[in-house]
Design a protein around this motif. Structure first.
Motif, short mmCIF file in Angstrom:
data_model
loop_
_atom_site.label_atom_id
_atom_site.label_comp_id
_atom_site.label_asym_id
_atom_site.label_seq_id
_atom_site.Cartn_x
_atom_site.Cartn_y
_atom_site.Cartn_z
N LEU A 105 13.26 -35.41 -25.39
CA LEU A 105 14.51 -35.01 -26.21
C LEU A 105 14.10 -33.97 -27.71
CD1 LEU A 105 17.63 -36.78 -25.22
CD2 LEU A 105 17.23 -34.39 -24.83
N ARG A 106 14.81 -33.54 -28.20
CA ARG A 106 14.46 -32.88 -29.93
C ARG A 106 15.74 -32.70 -30.92
NH1 ARG A 106 10.45 -34.32 -27.74
NH2 ARG A 106 8.17 -33.31 -27.99
N VAL A 107 15.44 -32.74 -31.82
CA VAL A 107 16.62 -33.30 -32.57
C VAL A 107 17.04 -32.21 -33.84
CG1 VAL A 107 18.44 -34.13 -34.10
CG2 VAL A 107 17.55 -35.53 -32.58
N LEU A 108 17.27 -31.09 -33.33
CA LEU A 108 17.85 -29.85 -34.54
C LEU A 108 18.15 -30.31 -35.51
CD1 LEU A 108 17.38 -28.70 -32.12
CD2 LEU A 108 18.19 -26.41 -32.25
N LEU A 109 19.82 -29.88 -36.10
CA LEU A 109 19.67 -31.85 -37.36
C LEU A 109 20.63 -31.88 -37.32
CD1 LEU A 109 21.09 -27.77 -38.45
CD2 LEU A 109 19.26 -29.23 -39.52
N GLY A 110 21.00 -33.37 -37.82
CA GLY A 110 22.00 -34.83 -37.67
C GLY A 110 22.67 -34.96 -38.85
N ARG A 111 23.78 -35.20 -38.83
CA ARG A 111 24.55 -34.74 -40.90
C ARG A 111 24.99 -36.68 -40.06
NH1 ARG A 111 29.57 -36.77 -40.09
NH2 ARG A 111 31.16 -37.10 -38.59
N TYR A 114 16.06 -30.30 -25.15
CA TYR A 114 14.17 -30.45 -24.79
C TYR A 114 13.82 -29.77 -25.68
CZ TYR A 114 16.29 -33.37 -21.00
OH TYR A 114 17.81 -34.23 -20.67
N ALA A 115 12.48 -31.04 -25.66
CA ALA A 115 11.52 -29.75 -25.46
C ALA A 115 10.33 -29.04 -25.12
CB ALA A 115 9.52 -30.98 -25.84
N PRO A 127 12.48 -37.21 -32.23
CA PRO A 127 11.83 -36.06 -32.95
C PRO A 127 12.42 -34.77 -33.39
CG PRO A 127 10.50 -37.56 -31.29
CD PRO A 127 11.69 -36.95 -30.74
N PHE A 128 12.49 -34.05 -33.93
CA PHE A 128 12.61 -32.66 -34.63
C PHE A 128 12.18 -31.77 -33.64
CE2 PHE A 128 15.24 -34.39 -37.70
CZ PHE A 128 16.01 -34.13 -38.44
N HIS A 129 12.65 -30.71 -33.32
CA HIS A 129 12.19 -30.06 -32.68
C HIS A 129 10.92 -28.74 -33.50
CE1 HIS A 129 11.86 -25.85 -30.11
NE2 HIS A 129 12.17 -26.93 -29.20
N ARG A 151 9.49 -25.21 -38.15
CA ARG A 151 9.82 -24.93 -38.88
C ARG A 151 10.56 -23.74 -39.77
NH1 ARG A 151 10.26 -18.64 -35.44
NH2 ARG A 151 10.18 -17.25 -36.53
N ALA A 152 12.05 -23.96 -39.02
CA ALA A 152 13.17 -23.36 -40.37
C ALA A 152 13.12 -24.40 -41.85
CB ALA A 152 13.93 -23.36 -39.17
N LEU A 153 12.90 -25.84 -41.22
CA LEU A 153 13.26 -26.44 -42.77
C LEU A 153 12.51 -26.88 -43.36
CD1 LEU A 153 14.44 -30.00 -40.54
CD2 LEU A 153 15.50 -27.83 -41.80
N LYS A 154 11.02 -26.31 -42.72
CA LYS A 154 9.93 -25.91 -44.27
C LYS A 154 9.53 -24.68 -45.04
CE LYS A 154 6.21 -27.75 -41.49
NZ LYS A 154 4.43 -27.25 -40.65
#
Length: 379
Positions: free
Chosen positions: A114-120, A267-268, A312-314, A319-322
């Motif tokens: 699994l991968r995370v995109l965002l999490g508050r 998912y990854a 882990p973050f996807h 890329r977006a967060l960078k």
């Protein structure tokens, strides 16, 4: 242009501001024409928040989003695993699934990639009926506490909170319920006295307004012995001071446990472009949903886009967060360490499966076999 996708130039105020000081922050946002998300059941904070974001994306991009609610961890992850939904608004089942523990130790599951995109950031506690006159966690002994079938994400938190006062499930009257919503509803209706949950859940608001009222037995950060016991059950929690939610305010804060919920999870194998686009779409539509309730501002990318999280973050999210300027070297180091851990768990699972085959371990004996193997071969 790819067919089946909605396309929009994602370049609002946030993009212009970043351009003024550096490189462009976004490219074309490409969302599917339709998406399905899984979330906790209706009345939960996760369902409400997912609905608010979905409504903003429907209005801004025209993409149709359906939310599939479920009160169990399996019910939220199974449609993600089978591809019926593309993203889950999940809780600590993300960690359990990546580690192949609890319900996910079954042979048909195993460690999930699994991968995370965002999490508050969120607070979690035991929401109790005020008329039960509970002032501390120790006061819960002998009272009725909800335990949710097939939901280790909530149950492990409740178990850890009980451990804070040296209690366990054996010290309370367990009320088994089929879903998260049923657990919270039971307190409102008088079927139980306490249920674990996030203070922003809509049903807790109903409890606050009911004749029973609501209270949150505190877990003070300076109680070192209590926190040592709590972390002996669940080491990934930390103290939180929560001011948003039922019965809580700046003048009446709750001393709860901190974690990430909801975490937008996939998912990854989800493409980098899809994950990137969803993160950027949430950034672009933030002003459309940030005032839906008091907790929605925590979805700002500076807060929701930072580790730690349960997976882990996807790469698309990274890329977006960078580009948004919030992904640091320390965040990348955390992500790589979490990826290495998941690789180790997956390798251990494969090795244990081979050993179990050699030793002719029966299916009913597999969970205990895997647990022993984990304890011996994973730190």
């Amino acid at each position: 242009m790819m067919s089946g996708y909605s396309r929009r130039w994602a370049f609002g105020a946030f993009g212009a501001a970043l351009l003024a000081g550096g490189p462009a922050a976004a490219e074309d946002i490409m969302l599917p024409d339709t998406m399905m998300w899984s979330a906790y059941d209706v009345g939960s904070s996760g369902y409400t928040e997912a609905s608010a974001v979905a409504d903003a994306m429907i209005k801004e991009y025209g993409t149709r989003i359906r939310i599939m609610p479920s009160g169990t961890s399996i019910g939220r992850l199974l449609p993600l695993k089978t591809g019926r939904v593309q993203y889950g608004w999940l809780a600590n089942e993300v960690y359990f699934a990546t580690e192949a523990i609890y319900d996910f130790a079954a042979r048909e599951w195993g460690p999930q990639d699994l991968r995370v995109l965002l999490g508050r950031p969120a607070g979690f506690g035991l929401g109790c009926a005020a008329d039960a006159e509970i002032e501390s966690i120790a006061d819960i002994k002998g009272l009725r506490v909800s335990r949710i079938q097939a939901n280790p994400s909530v149950n492990i938190k409740v178990e850890a909170i009980l451990a804070f006062a040296g209690l366990s499930w054996d010290d309370v009257e367990v009320v088994d319920v089929p879903s998260y919503g049923a657990a919270l509803r039971g307190v409102v209706e008088g079927a139980n006295d306490c249920a674990g949950g996030v203070p922003t859940a809509g049903i807790f608001r109903e409890l606050e307004a009911s004749s029973r009222g609501i209270s949150w037995p505190p877990l003070p950060a300076d109680n070192d012995e209590g926190w040592t016991r709590l972390r002996g059950v669940a080491p990934f929690f930390s103290p939180a001071v929560e001011t948003v939610g039922a019965g809580l305010s700046d003048s009446n804060p709750g001393y709860l446990i901190a974690y990430r919920y909801p975490m937008i999870t996939t998912y990854a194998e989800t493409s980098e472009e899809q994950a990137y686009s969803l993160v950027m779409a949430m950034v672009e539509t933030f002003d459309m949903y940030k005032d839906v309730n008091a907790v929605m501002p925590r979805w700002n990318f500076e807060t929701a886009g930072q580790p730690p999280a349960d997976a882990p973050f996807h790469p698309g999210a990274v890329r977006a967060l960078k580009e948004l300027g919030v992904w640091s070297d320390e965040h990348e180091a955390w992500n790589q360490n979490r990826l290495q851990r998941m690789t180790a768990v997956q390798a251990a699972w494969d090795a244990a499966q081979e050993l179990a085959l050699d030793q002719q371990i029966a299916g009913k004996d597999w969970p205990a076999f895997w647990s022993d193997y984990r304890n011996q071969n994973l730190q």
